[in-house]
Write a protein that holds these residues in place. Structure first.
Motif, PDB file in Angstrom:
ATOM      1  N   VAL A  52      -3.304 -19.096  15.916  1.00 28.07           N
ATOM      2  CA  VAL A  52      -2.461 -18.014  16.426  1.00 28.07           C
ATOM      3  C   VAL A  52      -1.548 -17.496  15.311  1.00 28.07           C
ATOM      4  CG1 VAL A  52      -0.583 -17.505  18.040  1.00 28.07           C
ATOM      5  CG2 VAL A  52      -2.576 -18.756  18.827  1.00 28.07           C
ATOM      6  N   LEU A  53      -1.081 -18.385  14.433  1.00 26.36           N
ATOM      7  CA  LEU A  53      -0.239 -17.973  13.314  1.00 26.36           C
ATOM      8  C   LEU A  53      -0.978 -17.026  12.368  1.00 26.36           C
ATOM      9  CD1 LEU A  53       2.287 -18.210  11.454  1.00 26.36           C
ATOM     10  CD2 LEU A  53       1.210 -20.236  10.476  1.00 26.36           C
ATOM     11  N   LEU A  54      -2.282 -17.160  12.286  1.00 26.20           N
ATOM     12  CA  LEU A  54      -3.051 -16.311  11.373  1.00 26.20           C
ATOM     13  C   LEU A  54      -2.892 -14.825  11.677  1.00 26.20           C
ATOM     14  CD1 LEU A  54      -6.418 -18.206  10.875  1.00 26.20           C
ATOM     15  CD2 LEU A  54      -4.662 -17.738   9.175  1.00 26.20           C
ATOM     16  N   VAL A  55      -2.756 -14.456  12.929  1.00 28.68           N
ATOM     17  CA  VAL A  55      -2.702 -13.034  13.303  1.00 28.68           C
ATOM     18  C   VAL A  55      -1.456 -12.349  12.736  1.00 28.68           C
ATOM     19  CG1 VAL A  55      -2.636 -11.422  15.226  1.00 28.68           C
ATOM     20  CG2 VAL A  55      -4.139 -13.407  15.335  1.00 28.68           C
ATOM     21  N   PRO A  56      -0.234 -12.800  13.065  1.00 27.79           N
ATOM     22  CA  PRO A  56       0.920 -12.090  12.493  1.00 27.79           C
ATOM     23  C   PRO A  56       1.061 -12.289  10.985  1.00 27.79           C
ATOM     24  CG  PRO A  56       1.670 -13.996  13.726  1.00 27.79           C
ATOM     25  CD  PRO A  56       0.204 -13.869  13.976  1.00 27.79           C
ATOM     26  N   LEU A  57       0.613 -13.440  10.491  1.00 29.98           N
ATOM     27  CA  LEU A  57       0.711 -13.687   9.065  1.00 29.98           C
ATOM     28  C   LEU A  57      -0.240 -12.785   8.279  1.00 29.98           C
ATOM     29  CD1 LEU A  57       2.459 -15.556   7.383  1.00 29.98           C
ATOM     30  CD2 LEU A  57       0.615 -17.204   7.400  1.00 29.98           C
ATOM     31  N   ALA A  58      -1.450 -12.597   8.780  1.00 29.56           N
ATOM     32  CA  ALA A  58      -2.394 -11.696   8.114  1.00 29.56           C
ATOM     33  C   ALA A  58      -1.883 -10.260   8.154  1.00 29.56           C
ATOM     34  CB  ALA A  58      -3.761 -11.792   8.783  1.00 29.56           C
ATOM     35  N   TYR A  59      -1.274  -9.874   9.251  1.00 26.40           N
ATOM     36  CA  TYR A  59      -0.695  -8.526   9.370  1.00 26.40           C
ATOM     37  C   TYR A  59       0.418  -8.327   8.341  1.00 26.40           C
ATOM     38  CZ  TYR A  59       1.740  -4.549  11.469  1.00 26.40           C
ATOM     39  OH  TYR A  59       2.346  -3.347  11.662  1.00 26.40           O
ATOM     40  N   GLN A  60       1.322  -9.282   8.254  1.00 20.28           N
ATOM     41  CA  GLN A  60       2.429  -9.170   7.307  1.00 20.28           C
ATOM     42  C   GLN A  60       1.937  -9.200   5.859  1.00 20.28           C
ATOM     43  OE1 GLN A  60       5.520  -8.406   8.116  1.00 20.28           O
ATOM     44  NE2 GLN A  60       5.046  -8.515  10.294  1.00 20.28           N
ATOM     45  N   MET A  61       0.976 -10.056   5.574  1.00 17.31           N
ATOM     46  CA  MET A  61       0.458 -10.153   4.207  1.00 17.31           C
ATOM     47  C   MET A  61      -0.303  -8.886   3.814  1.00 17.31           C
ATOM     48  SD  MET A  61       1.440 -12.893   2.737  1.00 17.31           S
ATOM     49  CE  MET A  61       2.985 -12.896   3.598  1.00 17.31           C
ATOM     50  N   SER A  62      -1.025  -8.279   4.745  1.00 17.88           N
ATOM     51  CA  SER A  62      -1.728  -7.025   4.459  1.00 17.88           C
ATOM     52  C   SER A  62      -0.728  -5.924   4.132  1.00 17.88           C
ATOM     53  CB  SER A  62      -2.581  -6.604   5.654  1.00 17.88           C
ATOM     54  OG  SER A  62      -3.562  -7.563   5.915  1.00 17.88           O
ATOM     55  N   ARG A  63       0.326  -5.861   4.889  1.00 21.60           N
ATOM     56  CA  ARG A  63       1.365  -4.861   4.624  1.00 21.60           C
ATOM     57  C   ARG A  63       2.087  -5.153   3.314  1.00 21.60           C
ATOM     58  NH1 ARG A  63       4.823  -3.627   9.773  1.00 21.60           N
ATOM     59  NH2 ARG A  63       5.335  -1.812   8.510  1.00 21.60           N
ATOM     60  N   LEU A  64       2.266  -6.418   2.992  1.00 13.69           N
ATOM     61  CA  LEU A  64       2.911  -6.799   1.745  1.00 13.69           C
ATOM     62  C   LEU A  64       2.055  -6.386   0.540  1.00 13.69           C
ATOM     63  CD1 LEU A  64       5.258  -8.343   0.355  1.00 13.69           C
ATOM     64  CD2 LEU A  64       3.833 -10.377   0.515  1.00 13.69           C
ATOM     65  N   ILE A  65       0.760  -6.625   0.615  1.00 12.17           N
ATOM     66  CA  ILE A  65      -0.142  -6.221  -0.469  1.00 12.17           C
ATOM     67  C   ILE A  65      -0.119  -4.703  -0.615  1.00 12.17           C
ATOM     68  CG2 ILE A  65      -2.560  -6.154  -1.209  1.00 12.17           C
ATOM     69  CD1 ILE A  65      -1.305  -8.888  -1.494  1.00 12.17           C
ATOM     70  N   GLY A  66      -0.142  -3.991   0.495  1.00 14.55           N
ATOM     71  CA  GLY A  66      -0.065  -2.527   0.448  1.00 14.55           C
ATOM     72  C   GLY A  66       1.233  -2.050  -0.174  1.00 14.55           C
ATOM     73  N   ALA A  67       2.330  -2.704   0.152  1.00 12.94           N
ATOM     74  CA  ALA A  67       3.627  -2.327  -0.406  1.00 12.94           C
ATOM     75  C   ALA A  67       3.665  -2.574  -1.915  1.00 12.94           C
ATOM     76  CB  ALA A  67       4.743  -3.092   0.282  1.00 12.94           C
ATOM     77  N   CYS A  68       3.018  -3.623  -2.358  1.00 13.08           N
ATOM     78  CA  CYS A  68       2.964  -3.880  -3.803  1.00 13.08           C
ATOM     79  C   CYS A  68       2.174  -2.782  -4.512  1.00 13.08           C
ATOM     80  CB  CYS A  68       2.361  -5.251  -4.078  1.00 13.08           C
ATOM     81  SG  CYS A  68       3.421  -6.607  -3.566  1.00 13.08           S
ATOM     82  N   HIS A  69       1.080  -2.330  -3.890  1.00  9.68           N
ATOM     83  CA  HIS A  69       0.316  -1.214  -4.461  1.00  9.68           C
ATOM     84  C   HIS A  69       1.141   0.061  -4.457  1.00  9.68           C
ATOM     85  CE1 HIS A  69      -3.484  -3.171  -5.160  1.00  9.68           C
ATOM     86  NE2 HIS A  69      -3.533  -3.611  -3.913  1.00  9.68           N
ATOM     87  N   VAL A  70       1.875   0.301  -3.395  1.00 10.45           N
ATOM     88  CA  VAL A  70       2.720   1.497  -3.315  1.00 10.45           C
ATOM     89  C   VAL A  70       3.818   1.424  -4.373  1.00 10.45           C
ATOM     90  CG1 VAL A  70       4.423   2.681  -1.870  1.00 10.45           C
ATOM     91  CG2 VAL A  70       2.219   2.036  -0.925  1.00 10.45           C
TER      92      VAL A  70
END
Length: 155
Positions: A52-70
């Protein structure tokens, strides 16, 4: 310039890396919790909480990677604006880097919060390891004295 923006908007890559980072963080969390207390062991509920932790953690990490690219893209845009107008450059760079930095900070803090709550729940739901049936802890030998029936008769 166009290819730079194309790389920043590659959301599928961000999602894939976010899922991969979330799985690694989740595995590290499970191993560290299991190693922290040798008297307890993980059970099915512990693994369900980790999934269950994988769902919000994957969401946050995906947004974090996107923010680093931005952030990288914003830096390139700031360099371009700085080449055209140095006065305008300091206004654009401070507003962009501040908001992206705050966004990255929030992603990290949410991830830490989710991992902490899930780690606590995993630890609480762990089962205690069973001891031996005769009550002695594992590794301790007990000696019992048995007398045979023939030795009793001789006395």
């Amino acid at each position: 310039m166009i290819s730079l923006l194309g790389n920043a908007i590659d959301t599928m890559e961000n999602i894939e890396y976010g899922i991969l980072i979330a799985v690694v963080i989740d595995a590290i969390l499970l191993v560290s919790i299991a190693a922290s207390d040798s008297k307890k062991k993980l059970n099915a509920l512990s693994y369900i909480i980790a999934i269950v932790l994988l769902v919000p953690l994957a969401y946050q990490m995906s947004r974090l990677i996107g923010a680093c690219h931005v952030s990288e893209t914003a830096s390139a845009i700031n360099d371009l604006v700085g080449a055209v107008s140095p006065t305008l450059s300091k206004y654009v760079s401070s507003a962009t880097s501040e908001s992206v930095g705050w966004f990255i900070f929030r992603r990290v803090m949410w991830s830490v919060l989710f991992s902490g709550v899930a780690g606590f729940c995993i630890y609480v739901t762990m089962d205690k390891k069973r001891t031996r049936s005769h009550g002695a802890p594992a590794g301790v030998q007990t000696s019992r004295r048995y007398t045979s029936t023939t030795s009793r008769r001789r006395r």
